[in-house]
Scaffold this active site. Structure first.
Site, PDB file in Angstrom:
ATOM      1  N   HIS A  17      11.710  40.663 -23.621  1.00 13.44           N
ATOM      2  CA  HIS A  17      10.764  41.544 -22.929  1.00 13.44           C
ATOM      3  C   HIS A  17       9.399  41.502 -23.634  1.00 13.44           C
ATOM      4  O   HIS A  17       8.352  41.439 -22.990  1.00 13.44           O
ATOM      5  CB  HIS A  17      11.248  43.004 -22.951  1.00 13.44           C
ATOM      6  CG  HIS A  17      12.537  43.259 -22.242  1.00 13.44           C
ATOM      7  ND1 HIS A  17      13.571  43.957 -22.826  1.00 13.44           N
ATOM      8  CD2 HIS A  17      12.966  42.931 -20.990  1.00 13.44           C
ATOM      9  CE1 HIS A  17      14.579  44.059 -21.968  1.00 13.44           C
ATOM     10  NE2 HIS A  17      14.242  43.430 -20.849  1.00 13.44           N
ATOM     11  N   LYS A  41      23.364  55.511 -13.551  1.00 14.58           N
ATOM     12  CA  LYS A  41      23.628  54.480 -14.558  1.00 14.58           C
ATOM     13  C   LYS A  41      23.783  55.114 -15.944  1.00 14.58           C
ATOM     14  O   LYS A  41      23.102  56.086 -16.259  1.00 14.58           O
ATOM     15  CB  LYS A  41      22.434  53.504 -14.589  1.00 14.58           C
ATOM     16  CG  LYS A  41      22.807  52.043 -14.401  1.00 14.58           C
ATOM     17  CD  LYS A  41      21.584  51.194 -14.228  1.00 14.58           C
ATOM     18  CE  LYS A  41      21.713  49.863 -14.917  1.00 14.58           C
ATOM     19  NZ  LYS A  41      20.500  49.038 -14.753  1.00 14.58           N
ATOM     20  N   ARG A  90      14.784  33.894 -16.808  1.00 14.37           N
ATOM     21  CA  ARG A  90      15.489  33.196 -17.880  1.00 14.37           C
ATOM     22  C   ARG A  90      16.264  31.987 -17.392  1.00 14.37           C
ATOM     23  O   ARG A  90      16.413  30.997 -18.086  1.00 14.37           O
ATOM     24  CB  ARG A  90      16.488  34.141 -18.568  1.00 14.37           C
ATOM     25  CG  ARG A  90      15.873  35.134 -19.478  1.00 14.37           C
ATOM     26  CD  ARG A  90      16.835  36.228 -19.832  1.00 14.37           C
ATOM     27  NE  ARG A  90      17.111  37.068 -18.688  1.00 14.37           N
ATOM     28  CZ  ARG A  90      17.752  38.225 -18.746  1.00 14.37           C
ATOM     29  NH1 ARG A  90      18.220  38.662 -19.885  1.00 14.37           N
ATOM     30  NH2 ARG A  90      17.928  38.936 -17.665  1.00 14.37           N
ATOM     31  N   SER A 127      19.416  42.570 -22.906  1.00 16.08           N
ATOM     32  CA  SER A 127      19.698  43.909 -23.455  1.00 16.08           C
ATOM     33  C   SER A 127      21.202  44.141 -23.552  1.00 16.08           C
ATOM     34  O   SER A 127      21.683  44.777 -24.497  1.00 16.08           O
ATOM     35  CB  SER A 127      19.075  44.998 -22.582  1.00 16.08           C
ATOM     36  OG  SER A 127      17.679  44.939 -22.643  1.00 16.08           O
TER      37      SER A 127
HETATM   38  P1  ADP Z   1      16.857  45.391 -15.334  1.00 17.85           P
HETATM   39  O1  ADP Z   1      18.141  45.800 -16.013  1.00 17.85           O
HETATM   40  O2  ADP Z   1      16.285  46.407 -14.418  1.00 17.85           O
HETATM   41  O3  ADP Z   1      16.830  43.980 -14.785  1.00 17.85           O
HETATM   42  P2  ADP Z   1      15.756  44.571 -17.819  1.00 17.85           P
HETATM   43  O4  ADP Z   1      15.133  45.528 -18.790  1.00 17.85           O
HETATM   44  O5  ADP Z   1      17.016  43.919 -18.199  1.00 17.85           O
HETATM   45  O6  ADP Z   1      15.818  45.391 -16.483  1.00 17.85           O
HETATM   46  O7  ADP Z   1      14.729  43.421 -17.438  1.00 17.85           O
HETATM   47  C1  ADP Z   1      13.422  43.639 -17.017  1.00 17.85           C
HETATM   48  C2  ADP Z   1      12.724  42.315 -16.813  1.00 17.85           C
HETATM   49  O8  ADP Z   1      12.716  41.585 -18.029  1.00 17.85           O
HETATM   50  C3  ADP Z   1      13.378  41.382 -15.781  1.00 17.85           C
HETATM   51  O9  ADP Z   1      12.363  40.699 -15.077  1.00 17.85           O
HETATM   52  C4  ADP Z   1      14.151  40.415 -16.631  1.00 17.85           C
HETATM   53  O10 ADP Z   1      14.329  39.169 -15.991  1.00 17.85           O
HETATM   54  C5  ADP Z   1      13.214  40.286 -17.808  1.00 17.85           C
HETATM   55  N1  ADP Z   1      13.899  39.813 -19.013  1.00 17.85           N
HETATM   56  C6  ADP Z   1      14.986  40.356 -19.614  1.00 17.85           C
HETATM   57  N2  ADP Z   1      15.328  39.643 -20.713  1.00 17.85           N
HETATM   58  C7  ADP Z   1      14.427  38.622 -20.808  1.00 17.85           C
HETATM   59  C8  ADP Z   1      14.249  37.513 -21.705  1.00 17.85           C
HETATM   60  N3  ADP Z   1      15.068  37.296 -22.729  1.00 17.85           N
HETATM   61  N4  ADP Z   1      13.220  36.664 -21.472  1.00 17.85           N
HETATM   62  C9  ADP Z   1      12.389  36.883 -20.427  1.00 17.85           C
HETATM   63  N5  ADP Z   1      12.508  37.874 -19.539  1.00 17.85           N
HETATM   64  C10 ADP Z   1      13.510  38.746 -19.714  1.00 17.85           C
END
Ligand code: ADP
Length: 151
Positions: A17, A41, A90, A127
């Site tokens: 992120h 959630k 990703r 995450s």
């Molecule tokens: P959600 O659970 O609502 O998808 P996340 O916090 O997991 O929210 O993800 C938010 C955004 O960050 C999404 O666009 C996701 O693809 C992106 N994202 C998550 N992990 C990575 C990563 N390692 N590299 C690039 N983008 C990421």
């Protein structure tokens, strides 16, 4: 003024992120990191903890604001004059998932979704993996910004 929202759960924010936000700052005048609140959630970290992790990680960057929101991302965009949604990609699974959301959002409002491809070194980070490592007492510190520490 080009304003983008980077929506997500950020439970917790990871280096993946972080990379997308840092690069987004170079493209937009303001990046709003927005934590979506979904009452059904279960989260590992409270909304306050998640917001503080992000605020602390970007305290040096005035172009970033951190908020929480309920409801549709496009409604948040309309109410706050946000024209762009920033998302990270990703892998092909992310692409398929994000494609459906982006098409739906475009049907709902004239808001562009801008995708940034993950940095190679953070492409494997999610995450959900970080939470698993934390639950099993592993060293999660390599996967998250320094602001994310479990007391
Ligand atoms: P959600 O659970 O609502 O998808 P996340 O916090 O997991 O929210 O993800 C938010 C955004 O960050 C999404 O666009 C996701 O693809 C992106 N994202 C998550 N992990 C990575 C990563 N390692 N590299 C690039 N983008 C990421």
């Amino acid at each position: 003024m080009k304003r983008a929202i980077f929506p997500g759960s950020f439970d917790p924010i990871t280096l993946g992120h972080y990379d997308i936000i840092e690069r987004g700052v170079k493209l937009f005048d303001e990046v709003i990191v927005a934590i979506g609140v979904n009452a059904s959630k279960k989260y590992m970290f409270s909304i306050e903890e998640r917001m503080n992790f992000i605020k602390e990680a970007f305290k040096h960057e005035p172009k970033i604001t951190v908020v929480s929101y309920k409801g549709l991302t496009v409604d948040f965009c309309k109410e706050n004059n946000v024209e762009y949604i920033l998302r990270g990609l990703r892998n092909p699974a992310d692409f398929e998932f994000e494609k459906a959301i982006a098409h739906t959002n475009r049907d709902l409002a004239p808001i562009e979704t801008v995708f940034l491809l993950t940095a190679a070194k953070t492409s494997y980070i999610a995450s959900s993996i970080v939470r698993d490592v934390i639950r099993n007492n592993g060293d999660y510190t390599k996967l998250v910004p320094k602001s994310v520490r479990i007391k």
